[in-house]
Design a protein around this motif. Structure first.
Motif, short mmCIF file in Angstrom:
data_model
loop_
_atom_site.label_atom_id
_atom_site.label_comp_id
_atom_site.label_asym_id
_atom_site.label_seq_id
_atom_site.Cartn_x
_atom_site.Cartn_y
_atom_site.Cartn_z
N GLY A 1 0.98 -1.14 0.03
CA GLY A 1 0.09 0.11 0.00
C GLY A 1 0.89 1.22 -0.15
N LEU A 2 0.42 2.35 -0.23
CA LEU A 2 1.15 3.62 -0.40
C LEU A 2 1.72 4.03 1.14
N SER A 3 0.90 3.63 2.04
CA SER A 3 1.17 4.17 3.31
C SER A 3 2.42 3.21 3.73
N GLU A 4 2.45 2.13 3.54
CA GLU A 4 3.56 1.14 3.38
C GLU A 4 5.12 1.64 2.69
N LEU A 5 4.69 1.87 1.56
CA LEU A 5 5.94 2.58 0.72
C LEU A 5 6.44 3.92 1.62
N ALA A 6 5.57 4.69 1.92
CA ALA A 6 5.99 6.08 2.48
C ALA A 6 6.67 5.72 3.82
N ALA A 7 6.22 4.77 4.75
CA ALA A 7 7.02 4.43 5.78
C ALA A 7 8.40 3.97 5.45
N ASP A 8 8.36 3.00 4.44
CA ASP A 8 9.53 2.12 4.33
C ASP A 8 10.58 2.92 3.55
N SER A 9 10.09 4.06 2.53
CA SER A 9 11.17 4.66 1.58
C SER A 9 11.37 6.06 2.37
N GLY A 10 10.45 6.84 3.42
CA GLY A 10 10.58 7.99 3.77
C GLY A 10 10.27 9.17 2.67
N LEU A 11 9.75 8.75 1.58
CA LEU A 11 9.34 9.82 0.60
C LEU A 11 7.85 10.30 0.92
N PRO A 12 7.59 11.32 0.46
CA PRO A 12 6.03 12.00 1.01
C PRO A 12 5.22 11.23 -0.13
N LEU A 13 3.79 11.29 0.62
CA LEU A 13 2.79 10.32 -0.20
C LEU A 13 2.50 10.79 -1.47
N PRO A 14 2.68 12.47 -1.66
CA PRO A 14 2.34 12.96 -3.08
C PRO A 14 3.26 12.44 -4.25
N THR A 15 4.73 12.44 -3.72
CA THR A 15 5.69 12.10 -4.48
C THR A 15 5.69 10.49 -5.06
N ILE A 16 5.17 9.76 -3.85
CA ILE A 16 4.94 8.30 -4.24
C ILE A 16 3.76 8.00 -5.22
N HIS A 17 2.63 8.72 -4.98
CA HIS A 17 1.70 8.68 -5.86
C HIS A 17 1.74 9.03 -7.12
N ARG A 18 2.64 10.05 -7.42
CA ARG A 18 2.96 10.71 -8.98
C ARG A 18 3.94 9.38 -9.76
N LEU A 19 5.01 8.97 -8.89
CA LEU A 19 5.77 7.82 -9.31
C LEU A 19 4.98 6.58 -9.75
#
Length: 263
Positions: free
Chosen positions: A37-55
């Motif tokens: 999920g996006l929240s898991e990726l955000a916690a693991d990568s340290g990237l902001p959610l908007p950045t992850i969502h765009r990628l």
């Protein structure tokens, strides 16, 4: 210098950064089993959610990621073609080194990668003996019962190994298979000290395997020889291990040479 010229390096760096982040997200998805999920990726990568969502939106559009009905993201089918092509190339680069191992030891030589919680065999050179071991390229095995598995896991922290063993359950393939996490971690410590791993009738009775990690490989990689226990003896091991380490070092140089070094 004009304002447009000043912006060019920034744009270029931003493009490289986006690539690095996108590949990093794909690797984290693979490490998590292929779906997150996006929240898991955000916690693991340290990237902001908007950045992850765009990628992720870009990766979905290209077919490298797909969005599931539950809104989680999974690795996409377009990666299969890339993986198959990369696997074929890797096998071709490794084959001369494995053929040397098979020729000089007389036993079957293998190369394996760590893929998720499993070891997958990606290349092989057969023994010249009529009685020999055969492992199908593409076969997946649990690492706790194999020499290549031990060599692949030896570089990982103990807590990561324990988590993997918890997920796989450490089923016994033979009466010699290690089924205790504590005993397995002790075996990995010996691998780190000695620089090689042994499968002593642990995957299949009557078969022994000696494996070493490939240093500096872009992903966890190991090479091994396997054969009947009557031929792969302790005395033979003393001869095979230096050769395995030499071939692993040469293979590492081959893989490094296959990667672009940049401008």
């Amino acid at each position: 210098m004009s304002p447009s010229a000043e912006r060019k390096p920034s744009a270029a760096n931003g493009g490289v950064q986006s690539l690095e982040r996108a590949f990093g997200l794909l690797e984290r998805m693979a490490d998590a089993g292929g779906e997150v999920g996006l929240s898991e990726l955000a916690a693991d990568s340290g990237l902001p959610l908007p950045t992850i969502h765009r990628l992720m939106r870009t990766l979905v559009a290209r077919g490298y990621v797909r969005q599931q009905p539950n809104r989680r993201y999974a690795l996409g089918p377009r990666l299969i073609r890339l993986g198959e092509s990369a696997s074929r190339l890797l096998g071709s680069w490794a084959r001369p080194h494995l053929e040397r191992l098979a020729e000089e030891t007389g036993e079957t030589a293998n190369m394996a990668l760590l893929d998720g919680d499993e070891a997958v065999y990606v290349a092989q050179a057969p023994s010249r003996h009529s009685v020999r071991m055969f492992t199908e390229v593409g076969r997946r095995v649990l690492p706790h019962s194999t020499g290549v598995g031990k060599a692949l896991l030896a570089h990982l922290p103990d807590e990561e190994v324990r988590a993997l063993l918890s997920r796989t359950g450490m089923p016994a393939s033979t009466e010699r298979t290690i089924t205790s996490p504590d005993v397995f971690l002790e075996a990995l410590e010996r691998v780190r000290e000695d620089g090689y791993a042994v499968d002593d009738n642990e995957q299949e009775m009557g078969v022994r395997c000696i494996a070493v990690p490939v240093p500096g490989a872009p992903t966890a990689t190991a090479v091994s020889i396997s054969g009947p226990a009557g031929r792969v003896t302790d005395a033979a091991r003393d001869t095979f291990v230096p050769l395995l380490k030499e071939v692993a070092h040469d293979l590492s140089a081959t893989l490094a040479g296959a990667r672009p070094t940049g401008d």
